[in-house]
Design an enzyme around this catalytic site. Sequence first.
Site, short mmCIF file in Angstrom:
data_model
loop_
_atom_site.label_atom_id
_atom_site.label_comp_id
_atom_site.label_asym_id
_atom_site.label_seq_id
_atom_site.Cartn_x
_atom_site.Cartn_y
_atom_site.Cartn_z
CG HIS A 307 114.56 14.82 53.24
ND1 HIS A 307 114.81 14.17 54.42
CD2 HIS A 307 113.49 14.22 52.68
CE1 HIS A 307 113.92 13.21 54.56
NE2 HIS A 307 113.11 13.21 53.53
CG ASP A 364 107.55 14.20 47.39
OD1 ASP A 364 107.09 13.13 46.98
OD2 ASP A 364 107.55 14.53 48.58
N1 ACO Z 1 113.47 26.38 49.25
C1 ACO Z 1 114.13 27.46 49.72
N2 ACO Z 1 114.73 27.50 50.95
C2 ACO Z 1 114.63 26.40 51.71
C3 ACO Z 1 113.95 25.23 51.28
C4 ACO Z 1 113.36 25.25 49.99
N3 ACO Z 1 112.70 24.17 49.54
N4 ACO Z 1 114.01 24.29 52.25
C5 ACO Z 1 114.72 24.83 53.26
N5 ACO Z 1 115.09 26.10 52.94
C6 ACO Z 1 115.94 26.98 53.76
C7 ACO Z 1 115.20 27.55 54.94
O1 ACO Z 1 114.57 28.80 54.64
C8 ACO Z 1 116.32 27.69 55.95
O2 ACO Z 1 117.07 28.83 55.62
P1 ACO Z 1 117.81 29.69 56.80
O3 ACO Z 1 118.80 28.74 57.43
O4 ACO Z 1 118.43 30.85 56.07
O5 ACO Z 1 116.70 30.12 57.73
C9 ACO Z 1 117.20 26.47 55.68
O6 ACO Z 1 116.98 26.17 54.29
C10 ACO Z 1 116.85 25.25 56.53
O7 ACO Z 1 115.47 24.99 56.38
P2 ACO Z 1 114.54 24.29 57.50
O8 ACO Z 1 113.12 24.65 57.22
O9 ACO Z 1 115.10 24.59 58.85
O10 ACO Z 1 114.82 22.77 57.17
P3 ACO Z 1 113.99 21.56 57.73
O11 ACO Z 1 114.93 20.41 57.77
O12 ACO Z 1 113.25 21.92 58.95
O13 ACO Z 1 112.87 21.35 56.58
C11 ACO Z 1 111.72 20.63 54.65
C12 ACO Z 1 112.88 20.35 55.65
C13 ACO Z 1 110.40 20.79 55.40
C14 ACO Z 1 111.59 19.41 53.72
C15 ACO Z 1 112.07 21.91 53.83
O14 ACO Z 1 113.29 21.75 53.16
C16 ACO Z 1 110.95 22.29 52.83
O15 ACO Z 1 109.99 22.98 53.20
N6 ACO Z 1 111.06 21.80 51.55
C17 ACO Z 1 110.02 22.04 50.57
C18 ACO Z 1 108.89 21.07 50.75
C19 ACO Z 1 109.24 19.65 50.36
O16 ACO Z 1 109.80 19.41 49.29
N7 ACO Z 1 108.86 18.68 51.21
C20 ACO Z 1 109.06 17.25 50.94
C21 ACO Z 1 109.92 16.63 51.96
S1 ACO Z 1 110.31 14.98 51.50
C22 ACO Z 1 108.98 14.06 51.91
O17 ACO Z 1 108.18 14.33 52.75
C23 ACO Z 1 108.82 12.82 51.14
#
Ligand code: ACO
Length: 429
Positions: A307, A364
């Site tokens: 998140h 979710d």
């Molecule tokens: N699975 C695997 N790796 C992940 C995930 C995941 N779900 N989420 C983040 N990471 C990793 C990234 O690859 C990154 O790794 P790095 O530092 O080695 O490059 C690190 O964790 C940070 O990730 P970011 O994308 O920079 O985190 P951000 O805060 O921008 O993104 C987000 C948050 C979009 C929710 C992300 O975690 C994601 O895509 N999750 C899956 C989709 C999801 O569940 N969305 C629902 C959000 S809640 C809502 O809207 C109600």
Amino acid sequence: MSELTHVTLNAAGKAVDLPVLHPTLGQPCIEIARLPKETGCFTYDPGFGATASCKSAITYIDGDAGVLLYRGYPIEQLAEHSSFLEVAYLLMNGELPTREQFARFEHEVTHHSMMHEAFRTFLYGFRHDAHPMAMLTGMLGSLASFYHNDLNIEDPEQRRLAAIRLIAKVPTIAAACHRYSIGWPIRYPRNNLEYTTRFLHMMKEVPSEPLELNPVAAKAMDLLFILHADHEQNASTSTVRLVGSTGANPYVSVAAGVAALWGPAHGGANEAVLKMLEEIGRPENVGSAVARAKDKESGFRLMGFGHRVYKNFDPRAKIIREMCHKVLAELGVDDPLLEVAMRLEEAALKDEYFIQRKLYPNVDFYSGIIYKALGIPTEMFTVMFAIARTAGWVSHWLEQQEDPENRIGRPRQIYTGAGRRDFVPMPQR
Ligand code: ACO
């Protein structure tokens, strides 16, 4: 330590004093509005991770502590004691309603839940297999054509009425989109039912026999609506505010929010979670799914994990996890996907990759399993989210319209294109 009142920025030998603003809860904020004038520089913050776009008194989140408050009330208390419609009132008005205030509000919402009959013609224009989020975006936008000429958004009472109409009509429209896609006749809202039960009736009742609805189903749906009702300046709410900042009609502002919600990184994640769990299929495949999620080359992420704000745990996920077990037990659902979900959660929480990056299950992760147990089709999951979030969107829109500091939203950019060059006529290219 004394309270920080300003910070000094040294820009090429020139000291610029920037005031520090203090919220009632949360981190202080450096006000940078004067920065371009004083230094000739803008600030760069892709994804707005470090930037507050407005002042708001609606929702507070402490991502590190896993705290979520609506108008000051903890989500856990609202989940236990309140109802979605009461929460909608609270978000819109700032205070919990008295018995009389709630009765008036419920009466108003109930009596605005019908759609204009012309909506049917509009709905029937969609292809039968259109995604319900595409239909919902179009249908909500089209509300602006029904309430346009006579809408004066300068008038607080008309703004309030627009907000009530949106909360009231979204479930009717959502259910109609679903029924159209499966070829069922549209069901009218029944005024003798309360908000969430009315919606479930519009979704599920066939004309040929009365619907026997398990009260556990209505309770679970209502809880999910409470948990999804608002989440401060997330992508869809910020979209509603950006559109709203231009003075646009509230119905199209909310339709824009629905479009933003659809993305798999936002509200589309609940649908993506279920598809992912179905793909994983069996608990023994969990290990390879986790490995794939860690491999950046794979382009695969664990849906429902991580998140932008919660870097400890998502308090909504904690409540939903409990509800998920209860619903499956009480409805007698023995869903193998739950076993996959449990194993996945367990494996990811123990894994260094997820621990280091503070990736926890979000709201979710479990909501999709509950929706499935309630018989809601997968492509309707994000629509469920949209129904609940409408309460938050309209509350933010109302707050914004009253905010004396509201200006048209207009971010800047770092231009990375070509320098100035002269036009070359086509034959010489
Ligand atoms: N699975 C695997 N790796 C992940 C995930 C995941 N779900 N989420 C983040 N990471 C990793 C990234 O690859 C990154 O790794 P790095 O530092 O080695 O490059 C690190 O964790 C940070 O990730 P970011 O994308 O920079 O985190 P951000 O805060 O921008 O993104 C987000 C948050 C979009 C929710 C992300 O975690 C994601 O895509 N999750 C899956 C989709 C999801 O569940 N969305 C629902 C959000 S809640 C809502 O809207 C109600």
